[in-house]
Write a protein that holds these residues in place. Structure first.
Motif, short mmCIF file in Angstrom:
data_model
loop_
_atom_site.label_atom_id
_atom_site.label_comp_id
_atom_site.label_asym_id
_atom_site.label_seq_id
_atom_site.Cartn_x
_atom_site.Cartn_y
_atom_site.Cartn_z
N ALA A 1 -13.05 -3.83 -4.26
CA ALA A 1 -12.22 -4.99 -4.56
C ALA A 1 -10.77 -4.58 -4.80
CB ALA A 1 -12.79 -5.72 -5.78
N LYS A 2 -10.56 -3.53 -5.57
CA LYS A 2 -9.19 -3.12 -5.89
C LYS A 2 -8.46 -2.58 -4.67
CE LYS A 2 -10.09 -2.07 -10.76
NZ LYS A 2 -10.09 -1.02 -11.81
N LEU A 3 -9.14 -1.76 -3.88
CA LEU A 3 -8.47 -1.18 -2.71
C LEU A 3 -8.21 -2.22 -1.64
CD1 LEU A 3 -10.12 2.35 -2.31
CD2 LEU A 3 -7.97 1.71 -3.42
N THR A 4 -9.11 -3.19 -1.47
CA THR A 4 -8.83 -4.26 -0.51
C THR A 4 -7.67 -5.13 -0.98
OG1 THR A 4 -10.59 -5.57 -1.56
CG2 THR A 4 -11.15 -4.40 0.47
N ALA A 5 -7.56 -5.33 -2.28
CA ALA A 5 -6.41 -6.08 -2.79
C ALA A 5 -5.12 -5.33 -2.52
CB ALA A 5 -6.57 -6.34 -4.29
N PHE A 6 -5.11 -4.02 -2.74
CA PHE A 6 -3.92 -3.22 -2.43
C PHE A 6 -3.62 -3.25 -0.94
CE2 PHE A 6 -4.02 -1.30 -6.65
CZ PHE A 6 -2.68 -1.03 -6.87
N ALA A 7 -4.67 -3.19 -0.11
CA ALA A 7 -4.46 -3.17 1.34
C ALA A 7 -3.87 -4.49 1.84
CB ALA A 7 -5.79 -2.87 2.04
N VAL A 8 -4.48 -5.60 1.45
CA VAL A 8 -3.99 -6.90 1.92
C VAL A 8 -2.60 -7.18 1.37
CG1 VAL A 8 -4.43 -9.38 1.87
CG2 VAL A 8 -6.33 -7.79 2.19
N SER A 9 -2.40 -6.89 0.09
CA SER A 9 -1.09 -7.12 -0.51
C SER A 9 -0.02 -6.29 0.17
CB SER A 9 -1.15 -6.80 -2.00
OG SER A 9 0.14 -6.84 -2.58
N SER A 10 -0.29 -5.00 0.40
CA SER A 10 0.70 -4.13 1.03
C SER A 10 0.99 -4.56 2.46
CB SER A 10 0.20 -2.68 1.01
OG SER A 10 -0.04 -2.26 -0.31
N PHE A 11 -0.02 -5.05 3.16
CA PHE A 11 0.20 -5.51 4.54
C PHE A 11 1.16 -6.69 4.57
CE2 PHE A 11 -1.02 -8.24 8.14
CZ PHE A 11 -0.78 -7.37 9.18
N VAL A 12 0.93 -7.67 3.71
CA VAL A 12 1.80 -8.85 3.68
C VAL A 12 3.21 -8.46 3.23
CG1 VAL A 12 2.14 -11.13 2.66
CG2 VAL A 12 -0.16 -10.37 3.26
N ILE A 13 3.31 -7.60 2.21
CA ILE A 13 4.62 -7.16 1.75
C ILE A 13 5.33 -6.35 2.84
CG2 ILE A 13 5.82 -5.75 0.03
CD1 ILE A 13 3.60 -6.44 -1.93
N GLY A 14 4.58 -5.54 3.59
CA GLY A 14 5.18 -4.78 4.68
C GLY A 14 5.73 -5.68 5.78
N ILE A 15 5.01 -6.74 6.11
CA ILE A 15 5.53 -7.71 7.08
C ILE A 15 6.83 -8.33 6.57
CG2 ILE A 15 5.07 -9.88 8.25
CD1 ILE A 15 3.43 -7.65 9.37
N ALA A 16 6.84 -8.69 5.28
CA ALA A 16 8.06 -9.24 4.69
C ALA A 16 9.20 -8.23 4.73
CB ALA A 16 7.78 -9.70 3.25
N GLY A 17 8.88 -6.94 4.49
CA GLY A 17 9.92 -5.92 4.56
C GLY A 17 10.49 -5.78 5.97
N GLY A 18 9.63 -5.86 6.98
CA GLY A 18 10.13 -5.80 8.35
C GLY A 18 11.03 -6.97 8.68
N LEU A 19 10.65 -8.17 8.24
CA LEU A 19 11.50 -9.34 8.47
C LEU A 19 12.81 -9.23 7.70
CD1 LEU A 19 8.84 -12.21 8.30
CD2 LEU A 19 10.01 -11.36 10.33
#
Length: 358
Positions: A228-246
């Protein structure tokens, strides 16, 4: 009275599980989407789109990612700026090193780079929590600053770590004007906001909230804390990474590691706290508060000074912005610690029985 549900009967499981159950809310959402997709691009000025709308959309997307981790899973993170930097530099490397690399896949691959980075620094969450976890994630911020300044390959052999992009295109559609940049960011925000809303309502979302409320009890009933914790970090980091690219590609155009400093991480955390923990809508409220309030103060303070015959300098405006901004954050957290989304929900509850007192 505005939110009366009389006659809105649910006759199937699908109707009972819909995202927006009240018809009034569905119509309001359709009107809001129509305004965002049609009215704003047609009527807003280039300054409003470039300086207000685009930063608001990108920060809202980043706040959604932070809210998944902090609000829904209860894992405190101060490395959001590093995850945005990883998404930005990852997308940049894919774009410049792979010939004819499309923009959207580059941004998605940058998000995957941020996912791996987030999972790596999310491993301490299996052992520590609270302030100790916050300090552990803060290490991601310092490491990313060092990495993008010292490892020249990541910045295409740039001596200062600063890079730039231009000529953005998607299937022949050139993204040059503020309207086109706004529509690109709006498309990403709509897609990922819908995905995040459905994800937190799914089984994995319920696991995140169980870990947030009491991780020991969650493990007793069969929920795997590590998963649960690692999937939360994975999904959160993915969305934040997309925002960083934009943020890098669309809003800045040229950037350096200082553009993703620890101050940005704190701003994202403030957005989630002010907007409301565990609320997708609260992410938009928090982003609006953080992005729009400094712009409002920069315009309002000189106007108020002119009314009383005082000349307010630019330096005084900057200092007053920090003071008023910090004071409002503290005041708001004391008055409503559950965020702006809680105020929105209370207002809707009051409108259900208005004008009756009970």
């Amino acid at each position: 009275m505005f939110y009366r549900e009389n006659g809105q009967l649910k006759t199937s499981y699908r109707a009972d599980q819909q995202i927006i159950p009240i018809a009034q809310d569905r119509w309001a959402m359709l009107v809001l989407l129509a305004m965002a997709c049609l009215v704003v691009p047609a009527t807003a000025s280039d300054y409003a789109l470039s300086a207000i709308a685009v930063p608001f959309l990108i920060m809202s997307l980043a706040a959604i990612g932070v809210n998944i981790l902090v609000g829904y899973c209860g894992q405190i993170s101060l490395g959001s700026g590093a995850f945005m930097a990883m998404g930005a530099y990852g997308a940049y490397n894919f774009l410049v090193r792979i010939p004819d690399m499309p923009l959207v896949p580059a941004l998605l691959l940058g998000g995957l780079c941020s996912t791996f980075y987030g999972v790596l620094f999310g491993l301490p969450s299996l052992r520590v929590k609270g302030l100790y976890l916050a300090v552990a994630t803060l290490a991601a911020q310092f490491f990313s600053d060092w990495m993008f300044l010292r490892i020249k390959w990541l910045t295409n052999d740039s001596s200062s770590g600063s890079v730039s992009v231009g000529g953005l295109q998607i299937a022949g559609w050139s993204i040059d004007s503020p309207v086109e940049k706004y529509l690109l960011c709006l498309g990403f925000v709509l897609v990922f906001a819908l995905l995040a809303k459905n994800l937190v309502r799914s089984a994995i979302g319920r696991e995140w909230m169980a870990i947030r409320d009491m991780d020991v009890a969650a493990s007793v009933i069969g929920i795997r804390p590590m998963y649960a914790k690692l999937t939360a970090f994975a999904v959160s980091s993915f969305v934040i990474g997309i925002a960083g690219g934009l943020w890098a590609f669309v809003h800045l155009g040229a950037w350096e590691p200082a553009a993703f400093s620890v101050e940005l991480s704190f701003r994202l955390l403030f957005m989630v706290i002010i907007g409301g923990l565990g609320s997708i809508m609260g992410s938009f409220f928090g982003a609006a508060f953080i992005v729009l309030l400094p712009i409002f103060l920069s315009q309002a303070l000189p106007a108020l000074g002119a009314l009383v015959g005082a000349n307010v300098s630019a330096a005084a405006v900057s200092h007053a912005e920090s003071m008023v901004f910090g004071g409002l954050i503290v005041w708001f957290l004391i008055v409503e610690p559950h965020g702006l989304s809680k105020l929105w929900m209370l207002g809707k509850q009051k409108l259900r029985v208005w004008p009756f007192p009970h």
